[in-house]
Design an enzyme around this catalytic site. Structure first.
Site, PDB file in Angstrom:
ATOM      1  N   SER A 148       0.960  -1.061   0.054  1.00 34.32           N
ATOM      2  CA  SER A 148       0.022   0.066   0.006  1.00 34.32           C
ATOM      3  C   SER A 148       0.725   1.231  -0.197  1.00 34.32           C
ATOM      4  CB  SER A 148      -0.871  -0.179   1.234  1.00 34.32           C
ATOM      5  OG  SER A 148      -1.629   1.243   1.278  1.00 34.32           O
TER       6      SER A 148
ATOM      7  N   HIS B 272      -3.467  -5.823   2.409  1.00 31.04           N
ATOM      8  CA  HIS B 272      -2.670  -6.761   2.935  1.00 31.04           C
ATOM      9  C   HIS B 272      -3.210  -8.256   3.193  1.00 31.04           C
ATOM     10  CE1 HIS B 272      -0.648  -3.137   5.222  1.00 31.04           C
ATOM     11  NE2 HIS B 272      -0.233  -3.424   4.019  1.00 31.04           N
TER      12      HIS B 272
ATOM     13  N   GLU C  76      -6.086  -2.022   7.941  1.00 27.74           N
ATOM     14  CA  GLU C  76      -5.453  -2.913   9.298  1.00 27.74           C
ATOM     15  C   GLU C  76      -6.301  -2.470  10.500  1.00 27.74           C
ATOM     16  OE1 GLU C  76      -1.209  -1.167   9.869  1.00 27.74           O
ATOM     17  OE2 GLU C  76      -1.092  -1.378   7.597  1.00 27.74           O
TER      18      GLU C  76
ATOM     19  N   GLU D  95       1.201  -8.895   7.232  1.00 32.56           N
ATOM     20  CA  GLU D  95       2.022  -8.248   8.280  1.00 32.56           C
ATOM     21  C   GLU D  95       1.544  -8.961   9.668  1.00 32.56           C
ATOM     22  OE1 GLU D  95       0.833  -4.211   8.815  1.00 32.56           O
ATOM     23  OE2 GLU D  95       1.554  -3.680   6.787  1.00 32.56           O
TER      24      GLU D  95
ATOM     25  N   ASP E 158      -5.984   1.417  10.298  1.00 31.43           N
ATOM     26  CA  ASP E 158      -5.309   2.054   9.193  1.00 31.43           C
ATOM     27  C   ASP E 158      -6.345   1.828   7.977  1.00 31.43           C
ATOM     28  OD1 ASP E 158      -4.058   2.893   6.863  1.00 31.43           O
ATOM     29  OD2 ASP E 158      -2.382   1.382   7.068  1.00 31.43           O
TER      30      ASP E 158
ATOM     31  N   GLU F 196      -5.758   6.151  10.834  1.00 32.64           N
ATOM     32  CA  GLU F 196      -4.674   6.467   9.724  1.00 32.64           C
ATOM     33  C   GLU F 196      -5.375   6.386   8.405  1.00 32.64           C
ATOM     34  OE1 GLU F 196      -0.839   4.062   7.937  1.00 32.64           O
ATOM     35  OE2 GLU F 196      -1.215   3.929   9.960  1.00 32.64           O
TER      36      GLU F 196
ATOM     37  N   ASP G 239      -0.377   9.343   6.517  1.00 34.03           N
ATOM     38  CA  ASP G 239       0.769   8.212   5.737  1.00 34.03           C
ATOM     39  C   ASP G 239       0.803   8.672   4.340  1.00 34.03           C
ATOM     40  OD1 ASP G 239       2.536   6.497   5.335  1.00 34.03           O
ATOM     41  OD2 ASP G 239       0.946   4.796   5.361  1.00 34.03           O
TER      42      ASP G 239
ATOM     43  N   LYS H  21       8.150   6.715   7.828  1.00 27.82           N
ATOM     44  CA  LYS H  21       8.626   5.231   7.068  1.00 27.82           C
ATOM     45  C   LYS H  21       9.957   5.948   6.307  1.00 27.82           C
ATOM     46  CE  LYS H  21       4.175   3.135   6.301  1.00 27.82           C
ATOM     47  NZ  LYS H  21       3.245   2.785   5.501  1.00 27.82           N
TER      48      LYS H  21
ATOM     49  N   HIS I  88       6.913   0.129   9.953  1.00 28.89           N
ATOM     50  CA  HIS I  88       7.326  -0.893   9.048  1.00 28.89           C
ATOM     51  C   HIS I  88       6.744  -0.471   7.622  1.00 28.89           C
ATOM     52  CE1 HIS I  88       3.888  -3.706   9.947  1.00 28.89           C
ATOM     53  NE2 HIS I  88       3.511  -2.431   9.908  1.00 28.89           N
TER      54      HIS I  88
ATOM     55  N   LYS J  84       5.150   1.063  14.989  1.00 33.28           N
ATOM     56  CA  LYS J  84       3.924   0.299  14.291  1.00 33.28           C
ATOM     57  C   LYS J  84       4.520  -0.763  13.418  1.00 33.28           C
ATOM     58  CE  LYS J  84       0.471   0.749  10.490  1.00 33.28           C
ATOM     59  NZ  LYS J  84      -0.118   1.600   9.398  1.00 33.28           N
TER      60      LYS J  84
END
Length: 449
Positions: free
Chosen positions: A51, A164, A173, A216, A253, A296, A323, A348, A376, A399
């Site tokens: 993503s 994911h 998430e 993840e 997220d 997020e 993000d 990140k 991450h 995270k």
């Protein structure tokens, strides 16, 4: 940190080299190594996101048939043949100079010539080599000496959706935050207990296939509605012996850019279509119904106005995190600060490509009053640099996925080691991080950033 004059030469970079390794999704990525004259050694690897924000620095991939186009031989070549000759002989402590030099060698606004994956691996390896030469851990090298270190609150993605996972969940998430612990090790224990309890909850309701895991490490059950995932988390927290909203909070997220339909100017959520205003009200209802502490990327990555509206309405209760909105880019962050778009920012390092730029971004976010969450990527390696960055910069949050899969547990295990090493010189951020009461520390000491 003062060093004897005879040691200055020890920090000179003698060698830089790179190779291809595999990331957690089985795709090639770049690993770089830096060696100093004093025997210091640093190794770092570039992660990769599934993503991605459209404004991220560019990962250089080979294209063609090998590795289905995802090879990194060009990025490896750029390190060995372009970057390495220019870095040999430089002082490894001069991080800003070295990172700036690599950006100049690249010469593009998004690091597309040499590749952000090449540049970030070298940038982190340089910092690690300098820290090793000085015989200090990376977190101390980044954060300087003096003061109390902060062990971060982990945001653990234990139900995967979106990009994911292979289910129908719109949000990407569904995370837990064990804020009620007294130590980081206790926080991990709580998270693990909830994670394993969730496995039983999902298996009982959806069957054995529900406990397959996503990129993840979180479970990827055959859910269709976001509330299904939130209800499962609440049940798992309670069955594990904790009180939702007290010891354990929830975080989301949304990664809304991935369920935004540009042609219809609408968001596809839970199988239906929502306007921007309807999605905002949807978030408001979720925050009223569940103990959600962080959301997020709640809207499309170009919609600063919608982020600002949500922050205005719930920012005193919830961290609204940018993000894809910011992609660890200082210019985009400045726009967000000006518009009061969010009250938190994700960090990140590979999104921007150098440690220096990431640290500048983190300092700017903190100076504006934002919380900073070190993160991450979904395609990860065993590299533990982000654990040290979170501790060294005292951000209070990290995270890095579920407490499963080696590339995720590598970060948690490193934090456990750091906590043990620091003993009484560190505190767990816990609830104080949510209130913004932790001390964000700008780097000093021997790191010349």
């Amino acid at each position: 940190m003062g060093l004897p004059a005879e040691l200055y030469g020890d920090f000179v970079i003698e060698d830089v080299r790179a190779r291809m390794i595999l990331d957690s999704r089985g795709n090639p990525t770049v690993e770089a190594e830096v060696v100093t004259r004093g025997g210091g050694f640093g190794r770092a690897a570039a992660p990769a996101g599934a993503s991605k924000g459209s404004h991220e620095a560019l990962e250089l991939r080979d294209g063609g048939k090998a590795f289905k186009g995802k090879g990194v031989s060009r990025a490896v070549y750029n390190i060995n043949s372009v970057i390495a000759p220019r870095l040999r002989g430089l002082d490894s402590r001069h991080q800003r100079l070295i990172d700036s030099l690599m950006c100049q060698l690249d010469g593009t606004p998004n690091k597309s010539r040499l590749g952000a994956n090449a540049i970030v691996a070298v940038s982190l390896a340089v910092a690690k080599a300098a820290a090793d030469t000085a015989s200090v851990p990376l977190y101390e090298y980044i954060g300087g000496v003096g003061g109390t270190f902060i062990l971060p609150v982990p945001l653990l993605n234990i139900i995967n959706g979106g990009a994911h996972a292979g289910n129908e969940l719109s949000f990407q998430e569904f995370m837990i935050m064990p804020v009620g612990a007294d130590t980081f090790s206790d926080a991990i224990r709580i998270a693990v207990e909830v994670y394993h309890t969730l496995k039983g909850v999902l298996k009982e309701k959806y069957g054995a296939m529900a406990v397959n895991v996503g990129d993840e490490g979180g479970y990827a059950p055959p859910m269709k509605k976001n509330r299904e995932a939130l209800d499962a988390l609440i049940k798992a927290i309670s069955k594990a012996g904790y009180t939702p909203g007290q010891e354990v909070l929830l975080a989301l997220d949304a990664a809304a850019s991935h369920f935004y339909d540009k042609s219809r100017n609408a968001y596809i959520v839970d199988g239906g279509q929502l306007s921007r205003e309807e999605l905002l009200e949807y978030y408001m209802r979720l925050v009223d119904e569940y103990p959600i502490a962080s959301i997020e990327d709640p809207f499309y990555e170009e919609d600063f106005e919608a982020h600002a509206e949500l922050t205005s309405r719930i920012g005193n209760r919830v961290a609204v995190v940018g993000d894809d909105l910011y992609v660890t880019n200082l210019e985009r962050l400045r726009k967000g600060v000006e518009m009061r778009a969010t009250n938190a920012a994700l960090l990140k390092v590979n999104q921007i490509g150098t440690l220096t730029e990431a640290m500048d971004y983190a300092r700017a976010a903190a100076a504006s009053g934002m919380k900073v969450i070190v993160s991450h990527r979904s395609g990860e390696t065993e590299d533990t640099a982000i654990a040290h960055i979170a501790v060294g910069m005292r951000t209070g949050f990290i995270k890095t996925g579920a407490p499963a899969r080696g590339e995720r547990t590598a970060k948690y295990n490193e934090l456990l080691r750091i906590e043990e090493e620091l003993a009484g010189d560190a505190v767990y951020a816990g609830r104080l991080a949510l209130r913004g009461l932790i001390y964000f520390y700008t780097a000093r000491g021997i790191l010349q950033a």
